[in-house]
Design a protein around this motif. Structure first.
Motif, PDB file in Angstrom:
ATOM      1  N   TYR A 196       0.706   0.146  -4.892  1.00 10.49           N
ATOM      2  CA  TYR A 196      -0.342   1.108  -4.499  1.00 10.49           C
ATOM      3  C   TYR A 196      -0.361   2.270  -5.495  1.00 10.49           C
ATOM      4  O   TYR A 196      -0.071   3.417  -5.159  1.00 10.49           O
ATOM      5  CB  TYR A 196      -0.092   1.601  -3.077  1.00 10.49           C
ATOM      6  CG  TYR A 196       0.090   0.476  -2.086  1.00 10.49           C
ATOM      7  CD1 TYR A 196      -1.012  -0.085  -1.449  1.00 10.49           C
ATOM      8  CD2 TYR A 196       1.350  -0.028  -1.792  1.00 10.49           C
ATOM      9  CE1 TYR A 196      -0.859  -1.126  -0.545  1.00 10.49           C
ATOM     10  CE2 TYR A 196       1.515  -1.068  -0.882  1.00 10.49           C
ATOM     11  CZ  TYR A 196       0.407  -1.611  -0.273  1.00 10.49           C
ATOM     12  OH  TYR A 196       0.559  -2.648   0.619  1.00 10.49           O
ATOM     13  N   VAL A 240      -5.084  -4.918  -3.059  1.00 10.59           N
ATOM     14  CA  VAL A 240      -4.327  -3.756  -3.535  1.00 10.59           C
ATOM     15  C   VAL A 240      -4.508  -3.572  -5.038  1.00 10.59           C
ATOM     16  O   VAL A 240      -4.822  -2.478  -5.514  1.00 10.59           O
ATOM     17  CB  VAL A 240      -2.829  -3.927  -3.188  1.00 10.59           C
ATOM     18  CG1 VAL A 240      -2.000  -2.825  -3.837  1.00 10.59           C
ATOM     19  CG2 VAL A 240      -2.628  -3.951  -1.682  1.00 10.59           C
ATOM     20  N   TYR A 291      -2.619   2.395   3.724  1.00  8.39           N
ATOM     21  CA  TYR A 291      -3.387   1.374   2.997  1.00  8.39           C
ATOM     22  C   TYR A 291      -3.882   0.257   3.900  1.00  8.39           C
ATOM     23  O   TYR A 291      -5.042  -0.129   3.867  1.00  8.39           O
ATOM     24  CB  TYR A 291      -2.530   0.779   1.873  1.00  8.39           C
ATOM     25  CG  TYR A 291      -1.856   1.860   1.065  1.00  8.39           C
ATOM     26  CD1 TYR A 291      -2.614   2.643   0.195  1.00  8.39           C
ATOM     27  CD2 TYR A 291      -0.498   2.139   1.204  1.00  8.39           C
ATOM     28  CE1 TYR A 291      -2.021   3.674  -0.525  1.00  8.39           C
ATOM     29  CE2 TYR A 291       0.093   3.158   0.486  1.00  8.39           C
ATOM     30  CZ  TYR A 291      -0.665   3.924  -0.370  1.00  8.39           C
ATOM     31  OH  TYR A 291      -0.089   4.942  -1.071  1.00  8.39           O
ATOM     32  N   ARG A 292      -2.973  -0.295   4.696  1.00  6.78           N
ATOM     33  CA  ARG A 292      -3.286  -1.526   5.409  1.00  6.78           C
ATOM     34  C   ARG A 292      -4.401  -1.359   6.428  1.00  6.78           C
ATOM     35  O   ARG A 292      -5.253  -2.220   6.573  1.00  6.78           O
ATOM     36  CB  ARG A 292      -2.029  -2.077   6.070  1.00  6.78           C
ATOM     37  CG  ARG A 292      -1.090  -2.654   5.053  1.00  6.78           C
ATOM     38  CD  ARG A 292       0.096  -3.316   5.692  1.00  6.78           C
ATOM     39  NE  ARG A 292       0.744  -4.205   4.730  1.00  6.78           N
ATOM     40  CZ  ARG A 292       1.900  -4.812   4.954  1.00  6.78           C
ATOM     41  NH1 ARG A 292       2.524  -4.635   6.099  1.00  6.78           N
ATOM     42  NH2 ARG A 292       2.404  -5.599   4.040  1.00  6.78           N
ATOM     43  N   VAL A 342     -13.594  -0.305   0.804  1.00  2.00           N
ATOM     44  CA  VAL A 342     -12.398   0.511   0.573  1.00  2.00           C
ATOM     45  C   VAL A 342     -12.695   1.492  -0.556  1.00  2.00           C
ATOM     46  O   VAL A 342     -13.144   1.087  -1.628  1.00  2.00           O
ATOM     47  CB  VAL A 342     -11.195  -0.369   0.193  1.00  2.00           C
ATOM     48  CG1 VAL A 342      -9.940   0.493   0.057  1.00  2.00           C
ATOM     49  CG2 VAL A 342     -10.982  -1.462   1.226  1.00  2.00           C
ATOM     50  N   LEU A 398      -6.458  -2.749   2.669  1.00  4.78           N
ATOM     51  CA  LEU A 398      -5.661  -3.176   1.513  1.00  4.78           C
ATOM     52  C   LEU A 398      -4.468  -3.964   2.045  1.00  4.78           C
ATOM     53  O   LEU A 398      -3.370  -3.446   2.197  1.00  4.78           O
ATOM     54  CB  LEU A 398      -5.217  -1.964   0.679  1.00  4.78           C
ATOM     55  CG  LEU A 398      -6.342  -1.142   0.065  1.00  4.78           C
ATOM     56  CD1 LEU A 398      -5.777  -0.007  -0.789  1.00  4.78           C
ATOM     57  CD2 LEU A 398      -7.289  -2.010  -0.745  1.00  4.78           C
ATOM     58  N   ILE A 452      -6.840   6.919   0.147  1.00  5.84           N
ATOM     59  CA  ILE A 452      -7.494   5.629   0.401  1.00  5.84           C
ATOM     60  C   ILE A 452      -8.154   5.688   1.773  1.00  5.84           C
ATOM     61  O   ILE A 452      -7.544   6.116   2.751  1.00  5.84           O
ATOM     62  CB  ILE A 452      -6.458   4.491   0.386  1.00  5.84           C
ATOM     63  CG1 ILE A 452      -5.810   4.355  -0.971  1.00  5.84           C
ATOM     64  CG2 ILE A 452      -7.094   3.171   0.844  1.00  5.84           C
ATOM     65  CD1 ILE A 452      -6.669   3.736  -2.028  1.00  5.84           C
ATOM     66  N   TRP A 485      -6.994  -1.078  -8.054  1.00  5.64           N
ATOM     67  CA  TRP A 485      -6.342  -0.431  -9.201  1.00  5.64           C
ATOM     68  C   TRP A 485      -6.960  -0.881 -10.525  1.00  5.64           C
ATOM     69  O   TRP A 485      -7.072  -0.097 -11.472  1.00  5.64           O
ATOM     70  CB  TRP A 485      -4.838  -0.737  -9.182  1.00  5.64           C
ATOM     71  CG  TRP A 485      -4.088  -0.073 -10.296  1.00  5.64           C
ATOM     72  CD1 TRP A 485      -3.793   1.253 -10.419  1.00  5.64           C
ATOM     73  CD2 TRP A 485      -3.568  -0.702 -11.469  1.00  5.64           C
ATOM     74  NE1 TRP A 485      -3.109   1.476 -11.587  1.00  5.64           N
ATOM     75  CE2 TRP A 485      -2.956   0.303 -12.252  1.00  5.64           C
ATOM     76  CE3 TRP A 485      -3.547  -2.028 -11.925  1.00  5.64           C
ATOM     77  CZ2 TRP A 485      -2.329   0.036 -13.465  1.00  5.64           C
ATOM     78  CZ3 TRP A 485      -2.922  -2.289 -13.144  1.00  5.64           C
ATOM     79  CH2 TRP A 485      -2.329  -1.269 -13.902  1.00  5.64           C
ATOM     80  N   LEU A 505     -11.414   4.908  -2.936  1.00  3.84           N
ATOM     81  CA  LEU A 505     -10.383   5.824  -3.418  1.00  3.84           C
ATOM     82  C   LEU A 505     -11.080   7.172  -3.603  1.00  3.84           C
ATOM     83  O   LEU A 505     -11.993   7.295  -4.420  1.00  3.84           O
ATOM     84  CB  LEU A 505      -9.803   5.305  -4.736  1.00  3.84           C
ATOM     85  CG  LEU A 505      -8.694   6.133  -5.387  1.00  3.84           C
ATOM     86  CD1 LEU A 505      -7.489   6.257  -4.475  1.00  3.84           C
ATOM     87  CD2 LEU A 505      -8.285   5.499  -6.723  1.00  3.84           C
ATOM     88  N   TYR A 514      -2.215   4.484  -7.162  1.00  6.56           N
ATOM     89  CA  TYR A 514      -3.546   5.110  -7.209  1.00  6.56           C
ATOM     90  C   TYR A 514      -3.508   6.604  -7.511  1.00  6.56           C
ATOM     91  O   TYR A 514      -4.528   7.268  -7.373  1.00  6.56           O
ATOM     92  CB  TYR A 514      -4.252   4.917  -5.858  1.00  6.56           C
ATOM     93  CG  TYR A 514      -4.314   3.493  -5.385  1.00  6.56           C
ATOM     94  CD1 TYR A 514      -4.911   2.508  -6.168  1.00  6.56           C
ATOM     95  CD2 TYR A 514      -3.780   3.129  -4.154  1.00  6.56           C
ATOM     96  CE1 TYR A 514      -4.985   1.200  -5.738  1.00  6.56           C
ATOM     97  CE2 TYR A 514      -3.855   1.819  -3.708  1.00  6.56           C
ATOM     98  CZ  TYR A 514      -4.448   0.861  -4.501  1.00  6.56           C
ATOM     99  OH  TYR A 514      -4.512  -0.430  -4.061  1.00  6.56           O
ATOM    100  N   ARG A 529       3.249   0.931   5.282  1.00  5.93           N
ATOM    101  CA  ARG A 529       2.125   0.999   4.363  1.00  5.93           C
ATOM    102  C   ARG A 529       0.859   1.435   5.080  1.00  5.93           C
ATOM    103  O   ARG A 529      -0.230   0.944   4.847  1.00  5.93           O
ATOM    104  CB  ARG A 529       1.923  -0.368   3.689  1.00  5.93           C
ATOM    105  CG  ARG A 529       3.150  -0.777   2.904  1.00  5.93           C
ATOM    106  CD  ARG A 529       3.045  -2.138   2.322  1.00  5.93           C
ATOM    107  NE  ARG A 529       4.278  -2.463   1.591  1.00  5.93           N
ATOM    108  CZ  ARG A 529       4.513  -3.622   1.003  1.00  5.93           C
ATOM    109  NH1 ARG A 529       3.597  -4.562   1.034  1.00  5.93           N
ATOM    110  NH2 ARG A 529       5.635  -3.839   0.377  1.00  5.93           N
ATOM    111  N   SER A 567     -13.430  -5.329   0.564  1.00  5.71           N
ATOM    112  CA  SER A 567     -12.255  -6.086   0.981  1.00  5.71           C
ATOM    113  C   SER A 567     -12.625  -7.026   2.116  1.00  5.71           C
ATOM    114  O   SER A 567     -13.038  -6.581   3.190  1.00  5.71           O
ATOM    115  CB  SER A 567     -11.169  -5.099   1.433  1.00  5.71           C
ATOM    116  OG  SER A 567     -10.217  -5.725   2.258  1.00  5.71           O
TER     117      SER A 567
END
Lengths: 381, 124
Positions: free
Chosen positions: A252, A145, A134-135, B76, A139, B88, A149, B78, A254, A131, B63
């Motif tokens: 995830y 996460v 993201y991580r 964070v 996230l 991201i 969204w 998008l 997105y 991941r 976050s």
């Protein structure tokens, strides 16, 4: 799915924050109670299904339950995202004759041991094996996460933190009068919700997040003719579905053009209504896999109980409360009763249809159990 | 030798301060996150395409660690990249966060790992 299966047994442990015992022992306790509740013996069980992240080995469960012959096993993927799809598979198994009585279980020490709400130990930026898109960017927990969204939906329809708080207050109102609930006798005010600290700003306060629980739950799904031999009210699985549209991602999610649309869930709902022949107006009680509060207005809309953007009004006007048009999560849900990875919202639906719920909806004959990617319709015969 | 992963090209490019994506050799559409086949046409043939690094903020959250005091909460974001992909990342100048704000990529070290980050731009 042709409605040839029924939920004949339910069983559970106490819901705690520190069980002090093994996960397997809780799984066995819940399963034993479910078998007894169904009026069956261990020798009647010939199928087992759970979903990923469960640490209870099927054969270890078989050994402790003394199931002589296990003919069918399966697991659904994606953890809670397909928690209710276990019923879809179990129903198919008994309808096809692959098994007669299937045991479904989930047990964990999710508060006192491996906590879903904490960043994974492998989640640091220097360890980008999994991941990794993201991580490393922060996230790391489900709240983070999903929080990202939810935000486009909340922005588009002007859903405020107080709107979400109205759901949380409602869930805690139900939990307050449910002796099984962790928050039994502990109702919440909107002011207390609004004073709760941010977990993911500006989306989720602490009280918008489901709790972490130690405990176990089990069910028995039986072929319908076996269920009819029982002395209990028959809770039939009218339809059980899962759905993933191309382009959606697990957690995830997105990458679809319009993140405020809920195409997968809306398609799932359409399939469920078609398979069952029912419509939202015919549903007496609903449960929503509310790992976080924003999914409640989103689900009310996606499953057709109101138009897009109107979920918050339905909640604020008392529509999901006692005596409302569609009572939701009458056990207190995953925020108020417990978080056994969604399954305690199924025990609640079964109790409602049996007429034995703590917050009984008078004369409930149909129950809709929903997640984002799986759902089922239950009916009392 | 360990097997090559579908996303290795991305991190190798990050080490060269380049933001990249797979581009289908047949339908020429780009894709992210990386995958062995094109989600648009199914072709398994692709090249690596360098991206402009320009985009706008689609949405964002702050976050923090869920239970421990977090001295460095991450903003964070998008990002809608100019090439039509979503990505991201984190915003370096968090004080300028705004949905719709134009941003550009800037590579930085986070916890010992080189990552593509973003910064807002005044006149895109």
């Amino acid at each position: 799915m042709t409605g040839q299966a029924a939920i004949t047994g339910i069983g559970q442990t106490e819901f705690t924050k520190a069980s002090g015992r093994t996960v397997l022992s809780q799984c066995v306790e819940a399963s034993t109670k479910a078998i007894r509740d169904a009026g069956l013996e261990p020798a009647d069980i010939d199928g087992i299904i759970t979903y990923t992240f469960d640490t209870n080995d099927e054969i270890a469960v078989q050994r402790s339950l003394r199931i002589p012959e296990l003919r069918w096993t399966s697991r659904t993927p994606f953890g809670g995202e397909l928690s209710y799809a276990t019923f879809q598979l179990a129903a198919a198994a008994v309808a096809s004759g692959a098994a007669n009585h299937v045991l479904i279980y989930r047990a964990f020490n999710e508060r006192s041991e491996a906590r879903f709400g904490q960043p994974n130990a492998n989640a640091q930026a220097a360890d980008l094996e999994q991941r990794e898109f993201y991580r490393g960017f922060g996230l790391n927990t489900p709240a983070q996460v999903y929080g990202l969204w939810y935000r486009p939906y909340l922005d588009r329809y002007g859903v405020t933190s107080a709107d979400l708080g109205a759901y949380v207050v409602q869930a805690r109102d139900y939990a307050a009068t449910n002796p099984l609930a962790w928050f039994h006798n502990r109702p919440l005010t909107l002011e207390e919700h609004q004073a709760s600290r941010w977990i993911v700003e500006p989306v989720l306060r602490k009280l918008d997040c489901c709790m972490e629980t130690d405990g176990g739950i089990a069910f028995i799904v039986s072929f319908l003719s076996h269920a009819r031999a029982s002395t209990r009210p028959v809770v039939r699985i009218l339809a059980a579905e899962q759905l993933w549209l191309h382009g959606s991602e697990v957690m995830y999610n997105y990458y679809q053009p319009d993140l405020t649309a809920q195409a997968s869930t809306e398609r799932l709902a359409a399939n469920l209504w078609r398979a069952s022949g029912l419509s939202p107006a015919e549903i007496d009680v609903m449960t929503i896999y509310e790992n976080f509060s924003p999914i409640v207005p989103m689900s009310l809309e996606a499953y057709g109980f109101c138009k897009p953007g109107e979920g918050r009004e339905l909640i604020n006007s008392g529509g999901i409360g006692r005596g409302g048009v569609i009572p939701v999560n009458t056990n207190g849900g995953l925020l108020g009763e417990a978080y056994i990875h969604g399954l305690n919202n199924v025990t609640e639906a079964v109790r409602q249809l049996r007429g034995s719920a703590a917050n009984q909806v008078a004369g409930a004959r149909t129950a809709l159990v929903t997640g984002r990617h799986c759902a089922m319709l239950l009916a009392r015969e | 030798m360990p097997a090559k992963r579908d996303q290795d090209f991305f991190w190798e490019a990050v080490d060269r301060s380049e933001l990249t994506a797979q581009q289908c050799s047949d339908c020429e559409k780009r894709r992210h996150p990386p995958a062995p086949a094109c989600p648009h046409c199914g072709s398994q043939h692709f090249t690596i395409s360098r991206l402009s690094g320009s985009g706008t903020i689609h949405s964002w959250i702050i976050s923090c660690h869920p239970t421990l005091p977090d001295p460095n909460p991450k903003t964070v974001i998008l990002v809608d990249l100019a090439e039509g992909l979503r990505f991201i990342s984190n915003l370096i100048d968090a004080e300028n966060i705004r949905i719709g704000a134009p941003v550009t990529v800037e590579f930085g070290e986070v916890n010992g790992r080189r990552l593509p980050l973003f910064r807002t731009v005044k006149n895109p």
